[in-house]
Every structure is written in structure tokens, then in C-alpha cells.
Enzyme design. Structure first.
Site, PDB file in Angstrom:
ATOM      1  N   ASP A  46       0.821  -1.202   0.000  1.00 28.79           N
ATOM      2  CA  ASP A  46       0.000   0.000   0.000  1.00 28.79           C
ATOM      3  C   ASP A  46       0.864   1.265   0.000  1.00 28.79           C
ATOM      4  O   ASP A  46       0.351   2.377  -0.080  1.00 28.79           O
ATOM      5  CB  ASP A  46      -1.005   0.001   1.153  1.00 28.79           C
ATOM      6  CG  ASP A  46      -0.363  -0.102   2.529  1.00 28.79           C
ATOM      7  OD1 ASP A  46       0.881  -0.098   2.616  1.00 28.79           O
ATOM      8  OD2 ASP A  46      -1.110  -0.190   3.524  1.00 28.79           O
ATOM      9  N   GLU A 184       9.570  -4.226  10.600  1.00 32.64           N
ATOM     10  CA  GLU A 184       9.943  -2.917  10.041  1.00 32.64           C
ATOM     11  C   GLU A 184      10.451  -1.962  11.108  1.00 32.64           C
ATOM     12  O   GLU A 184       9.814  -1.757  12.144  1.00 32.64           O
ATOM     13  CB  GLU A 184       8.760  -2.270   9.313  1.00 32.64           C
ATOM     14  CG  GLU A 184       9.113  -0.910   8.722  1.00 32.64           C
ATOM     15  CD  GLU A 184       8.075  -0.366   7.756  1.00 32.64           C
ATOM     16  OE1 GLU A 184       8.285   0.753   7.241  1.00 32.64           O
ATOM     17  OE2 GLU A 184       7.063  -1.045   7.519  1.00 32.64           O
TER      18      GLU A 184
END
Length: 280
Positions: A46, A184
Site C-alpha cells: 500500500d 519494520e
């Protein structure tokens, strides 16, 4: 040389083996390039909201936009496993909503798996999607869809308590049935500890070398997106500068009538040209 299509078991079996290469792809040309390079996982992220559509964040991306781009990527892939992000608002209202939208990703876009952000709080939803027969890649640490709650785009898990919670998140996702987990923007020692704590592959982005694989946004990696380059990104080339230079040269040659020249033009037979000239 022809390579077989990678599967979920292929990726799971790479735990503690040859590191997994994952890269984002948002359209047919990028997908073809990723596949030609032998990349293992093509992620329709996204992040396309920011690097392709010009949105200020990933939250703005819709389900229809993700389906549109995922279809293009799938058409360009023969070898890599294709994973698509579930966009914000497509899975966090209810489990039936999450399963319904994940079904659309597989049925309409023909991706191989979906990716969902969140740890312990999303484990029940992930488990339900997996029970429905849909493979899920997890995502913890800095989760862009909820970055505001995390204090912005900052490194996560820096305190012992936050690190312990992240290990719990990873274990919860493993128990829920995820086949891999993206880590992340977390400290390298924590990423290595998480990698040791679970039996499924971890794929790092800004998480150091101790993971079972790495993922980057392709626009960052090739220098195509120039508005912001995260600290953890290594730019292997700077396409943006090359493209701008090429466009400047094109504009200059158009204005000077250097382009198109004879080599880039079509001709007519002399007799046909003579007929034309006599007509007008």
C-alpha cells in the site's frame, strides 16, 4: 532459465536457509523486472499510495486501488510469490469483513497471499483468514497504517518492555498461522531475537541483517522516488536523475528539431510521393 512458481511452503522452508528477497511492485513492468531478477516475493504494497498515487500516506489507499494494481502485478509474474497488502479499513472492522476482502484479493486479483499489519491485537483476525484458506504474511514494528499511534515514522521496540511486546506479537502471529512476518524499523538485536523466537521466516526492512530475508520499496531501491529516502534504504541506482536528464535532452532535441531525425521517421516510395505531390 525457466524457474518454477514459488509457493508458500517454499518460503517457509527458507527459514535459516538462503535469505529471502522481497521487493514491492505496483504494475506490470516492475513485476516483469522483479521476476527477471529472480526476486522471491513481489509485494503489492500500500506504499503505492505515496510513491505511485501521490497520497500523503498509506491510509488513503482503497481496496479498489489495491485490487487494480495487484491484477497488473500478477500479470507480470511467473516465478515470484505475489503478496498484496490489505489496505487500511479493509480488515479492521470485523472478521467477516476481513475474510471477504482477503477473498477478493485471491479471487479477483489472483495474488498468492495477503499481508496484514498488527500483532497480538490482530491475531484473531489473522487466524480466521488463515482458517478460511488464505495465506497471510504478518507485519509488526513500524506499521505505517497506524504510524500516528506509534508517534510517527520512528524506530519501534527500543525499550526492553516494547521489545518484549514485539516478541509476543511475533509469536501470536506465528500461532495464528502466518507463513512469514515483516519486521519494520526495529533495532537489529531485537530483530535477531524475534527471528530466533519463531519458526517462520522473518523479513526485515530497517531491521538489520539478522532476519531470514529483506524487503525494500522498489522506488526507494532504484532511486525513482526522490521526496524522502529512509535511513535503512540502500539506493542501488538513481533512476530519477537519469530519467530527468533523458527528458531534458528530449525537450532540447524537440525544440532544436534534432528529433525526430531520418532514423526515427518513416519514408515513402518515390513514385508514391510523386503521385501525392501531383495531387496537391
Amino acid at each position: 532459465m525457466h524457474q518454477k512458481k514459488l509457493t508458500i511452503p517454499d518460503i517457509r522452508n527458507r527459514k535459516n536457509g538462503t535469505p529471502i528477497s522481497e521487493i514491492t511492485a505496483y504494475d506490470y513492468p516492475l513485476a516483469r523486472m522483479a521476476d527477471a531478477a529472480g526476486i522471491d516475493i513481489a509485494l503489492v504494497g500500500d506504499s503505492l499510495g505515496m510513491v505511485v498515487l501521490g497520497y500523503p500516506d498509506t491510509v488513503s489507499v482503497t481496496m479498489e486501488e489495491m485490487l487494480h494494481h495487484s491484477k497488473a502485478v500478477v500479470r507480470g509474474i511467473e516465478h515470484a510469490l505475489v503478496v498484496a497488502d490489505m489496505p487500511f479499513g479493509s480488515y479492521n472492522s470485523s472478521i467477516p469483513q476481513a475474510i471477504g476482502n482477503a477473498n477478493r484479493m485471491l479471487k479477483e486479483a489472483r495474488v498468492d497471499a495477503v499481508k496484514i499489519e498488527g500483532g497480538v491485537t490482530m491475531a484473531e483476525t489473522v487466524a480466521a483468514i488463515v482458517r478460511a484458506g488464505i495465506p497471510v504474511q504478518g507485519h509488526i514494528g513500524l506499521t505505517p497504517q497506524t504510524a500516528t499511534n506509534l508517534g510517527g515514522f520512528k524506530v519501534q521496540g527500543k525499550s526492553a518492555e516494547a521489545a518484549r511486546q514485539m516478541i509476543d506479537d511475533a509469536r501470536a502471529l506465528e500461532d495464528a498461522g502466518c507463513f512469514s512476518i515483516v519486521l519494520e524499523a526495529i533495532p537489529a538485536p531485537l530483530a535477531e531475537r524475534i527471528t530466533q523466537a519463531v519458526t517462520i521466516p522473518t523479513i526485515g526492512i530497517g531491521a538489520g541483517p539478522g532476519c531470514d530475508g529483506q524487503v525494500l520499496v522498489i522506488h526507494d531501491l532504484i532511486g525513482l522516488y526522490d521526496r524522502f529516502v529512509p535511513k535503512f534504504v540502500k539506493q542501488y541506482t538513481k533512476i530519477n536523475e537519469q530519467v530527468v536528464a533523458a527528458l531534458v535532452q528530449y525537450k532540447t532535441e524537440v525544440e532544436s528539431r534534432a528529433f525526430p531525425d531520418e532514423a526515427h521517421s518513416f519514408s515513402m516510395k518515390a513514385e508514391e510521393l510523386d503521385k501525392l505531390m501531383r495531387l496537391y
